[in-house]
Scaffold this motif. Structure first.
Motif, PDB file in Angstrom:
ATOM      1  N   ARG A  16       0.833  -1.211   0.000  1.00  0.00           N
ATOM      2  CA  ARG A  16       0.000   0.000   0.000  1.00  0.00           C
ATOM      3  C   ARG A  16       0.863   1.256   0.000  1.00  0.00           C
ATOM      4  O   ARG A  16       0.521   2.247  -0.638  1.00  0.00           O
ATOM      5  CB  ARG A  16      -0.924   0.018   1.223  1.00  0.00           C
ATOM      6  N   LYS A  17       1.985   1.227   0.725  1.00  0.00           N
ATOM      7  CA  LYS A  17       2.880   2.387   0.774  1.00  0.00           C
ATOM      8  C   LYS A  17       3.554   2.635  -0.565  1.00  0.00           C
ATOM      9  O   LYS A  17       3.967   3.761  -0.846  1.00  0.00           O
ATOM     10  CB  LYS A  17       3.933   2.211   1.868  1.00  0.00           C
ATOM     11  N   ILE A  18       3.685   1.622  -1.389  1.00  0.00           N
ATOM     12  CA  ILE A  18       4.220   1.806  -2.734  1.00  0.00           C
ATOM     13  C   ILE A  18       3.115   2.290  -3.672  1.00  0.00           C
ATOM     14  O   ILE A  18       3.325   3.166  -4.501  1.00  0.00           O
ATOM     15  CB  ILE A  18       4.838   0.493  -3.270  1.00  0.00           C
ATOM     16  N   ALA A  19       1.935   1.731  -3.542  1.00  0.00           N
ATOM     17  CA  ALA A  19       0.833   2.050  -4.456  1.00  0.00           C
ATOM     18  C   ALA A  19       0.324   3.483  -4.280  1.00  0.00           C
ATOM     19  O   ALA A  19      -0.022   4.148  -5.264  1.00  0.00           O
ATOM     20  CB  ALA A  19      -0.319   1.064  -4.257  1.00  0.00           C
ATOM     21  N   TYR A  20       0.281   3.979  -3.050  1.00  0.00           N
ATOM     22  CA  TYR A  20      -0.295   5.309  -2.822  1.00  0.00           C
ATOM     23  C   TYR A  20       0.432   6.433  -3.569  1.00  0.00           C
ATOM     24  O   TYR A  20      -0.217   7.248  -4.227  1.00  0.00           O
ATOM     25  CB  TYR A  20      -0.383   5.640  -1.330  1.00  0.00           C
ATOM     26  N   PRO A  21       1.758   6.520  -3.522  1.00  0.00           N
ATOM     27  CA  PRO A  21       2.409   7.606  -4.266  1.00  0.00           C
ATOM     28  C   PRO A  21       2.183   7.521  -5.774  1.00  0.00           C
ATOM     29  O   PRO A  21       2.241   8.527  -6.472  1.00  0.00           O
ATOM     30  CB  PRO A  21       3.898   7.454  -3.947  1.00  0.00           C
ATOM     31  N   LEU A  22       1.900   6.335  -6.259  1.00  0.00           N
ATOM     32  CA  LEU A  22       1.645   6.187  -7.685  1.00  0.00           C
ATOM     33  C   LEU A  22       0.312   6.814  -8.094  1.00  0.00           C
ATOM     34  O   LEU A  22       0.229   7.475  -9.111  1.00  0.00           O
ATOM     35  CB  LEU A  22       1.640   4.703  -8.076  1.00  0.00           C
ATOM     36  N   ASP A  53      -5.533   0.640  -2.811  1.00  0.00           N
ATOM     37  CA  ASP A  53      -6.024  -0.671  -2.382  1.00  0.00           C
ATOM     38  C   ASP A  53      -6.447  -1.516  -3.578  1.00  0.00           C
ATOM     39  O   ASP A  53      -6.208  -2.728  -3.611  1.00  0.00           O
ATOM     40  CB  ASP A  53      -7.197  -0.515  -1.416  1.00  0.00           C
ATOM     41  N   ASP A  54      -7.080  -0.883  -4.573  1.00  0.00           N
ATOM     42  CA  ASP A  54      -7.475  -1.610  -5.781  1.00  0.00           C
ATOM     43  C   ASP A  54      -6.259  -2.125  -6.538  1.00  0.00           C
ATOM     44  O   ASP A  54      -6.254  -3.257  -7.026  1.00  0.00           O
ATOM     45  CB  ASP A  54      -8.319  -0.719  -6.704  1.00  0.00           C
ATOM     46  N   LEU A  55      -5.227  -1.286  -6.659  1.00  0.00           N
ATOM     47  CA  LEU A  55      -3.996  -1.714  -7.331  1.00  0.00           C
ATOM     48  C   LEU A  55      -3.365  -2.898  -6.605  1.00  0.00           C
ATOM     49  O   LEU A  55      -2.945  -3.879  -7.232  1.00  0.00           O
ATOM     50  CB  LEU A  55      -2.988  -0.563  -7.397  1.00  0.00           C
ATOM     51  N   ARG A  62       3.555  -2.702 -12.717  1.00  0.00           N
ATOM     52  CA  ARG A  62       2.983  -3.031 -14.031  1.00  0.00           C
ATOM     53  C   ARG A  62       1.466  -2.962 -14.023  1.00  0.00           C
ATOM     54  O   ARG A  62       0.854  -2.570 -15.024  1.00  0.00           O
ATOM     55  CB  ARG A  62       3.486  -4.389 -14.496  1.00  0.00           C
ATOM     56  N   VAL A  63       0.828  -3.309 -12.910  1.00  0.00           N
ATOM     57  CA  VAL A  63      -0.629  -3.143 -12.790  1.00  0.00           C
ATOM     58  C   VAL A  63      -0.979  -1.661 -12.906  1.00  0.00           C
ATOM     59  O   VAL A  63      -1.908  -1.284 -13.630  1.00  0.00           O
ATOM     60  CB  VAL A  63      -1.147  -3.738 -11.456  1.00  0.00           C
ATOM     61  N   PHE A  64      -0.225  -0.817 -12.203  1.00  0.00           N
ATOM     62  CA  PHE A  64      -0.469   0.627 -12.269  1.00  0.00           C
ATOM     63  C   PHE A  64      -0.300   1.148 -13.691  1.00  0.00           C
ATOM     64  O   PHE A  64      -1.164   1.864 -14.203  1.00  0.00           O
ATOM     65  CB  PHE A  64       0.487   1.370 -11.324  1.00  0.00           C
TER      66      PHE A  64
END
Length: 169
Positions: free
Chosen positions: A19-25, A33-35, A66-68
């Motif tokens: 989650r900490k990686i996904a949020y800045p993206l 959370d979806d990512l 890659r999902v992002f």
């Protein structure tokens, strides 16, 4: 421990990190959370292969990036927000105003540059590790990093100059 228990233990332990990686993206906790959910679902499908990786965390981080990036290439309907509310968790210490300014500026950077900046500076990866995660050359990582940082500096500089002009009035 069977394969499913092994997967569940890994995901449970690494969920906050993902989650900490996904949020800045994506700049939105719900979308982060979806990512993460999409990435861990793909991880489950490939778990037998993934668990044999030399660096499982790097493997999963690459999946998340890659999902992002795939989502960014999708149609406009996959990126439309139905609410104007922005969900932010309070930052842990530091200058909150600056953190919000940086978050807004980062959100305006193109997705590929944003992914590069997050991997290089948030995840503290080397140029080579970032290139492997993004599936590109080290030269591309360097140029994307330089362009992303230039864009951030320009946006943050504009915000600072607007603030100074407002205070002068």
């Amino acid at each position: 421990m069977n394969v499913d228990e092994e997967y569940t233990a890994y995901v449970s332990a690494r969920l906050p990190w993902l989650r900490k990686i996904a949020y800045p993206l994506c700049q939105d906790w719900h979308r982060a959370d979806d990512l993460v959910q999409t990435a861990i679902t793909r991880l489950y499908v490939k778990w037998r292969q993934a668990r044999a990786a030399d660096d499982l965390d790097a493997y999963v981080r690459t999946m998340l990036i890659r999902v992002f990036l795939a989502e960014q290439r999708g149609g406009w309907f996959s990126r439309v927000r139905l609410t104007s509310a922005i969900s932010h968790q309070p930052s842990e210490g530091g200058d909150r105003d600056m953190a919000m300014d940086v978050s807004r500026a980062l959100a305006a950077v193109p997705p590929r540059q944003r992914a590069t900046l997050v991997l290089r500076f948030h995840c503290d990866l080397s140029v080579e590790q970032t290139a492997r995660a993004l599936g590109c050359s080290t030269g591309t990582v360097k140029s994307q990093t330089a362009r992303g940082l230039a864009a951030l500096r320009a946006m943050l500089g504009e915000q600072e100059s607007r603030l100074v002009r407002t205070e002068e009035c």
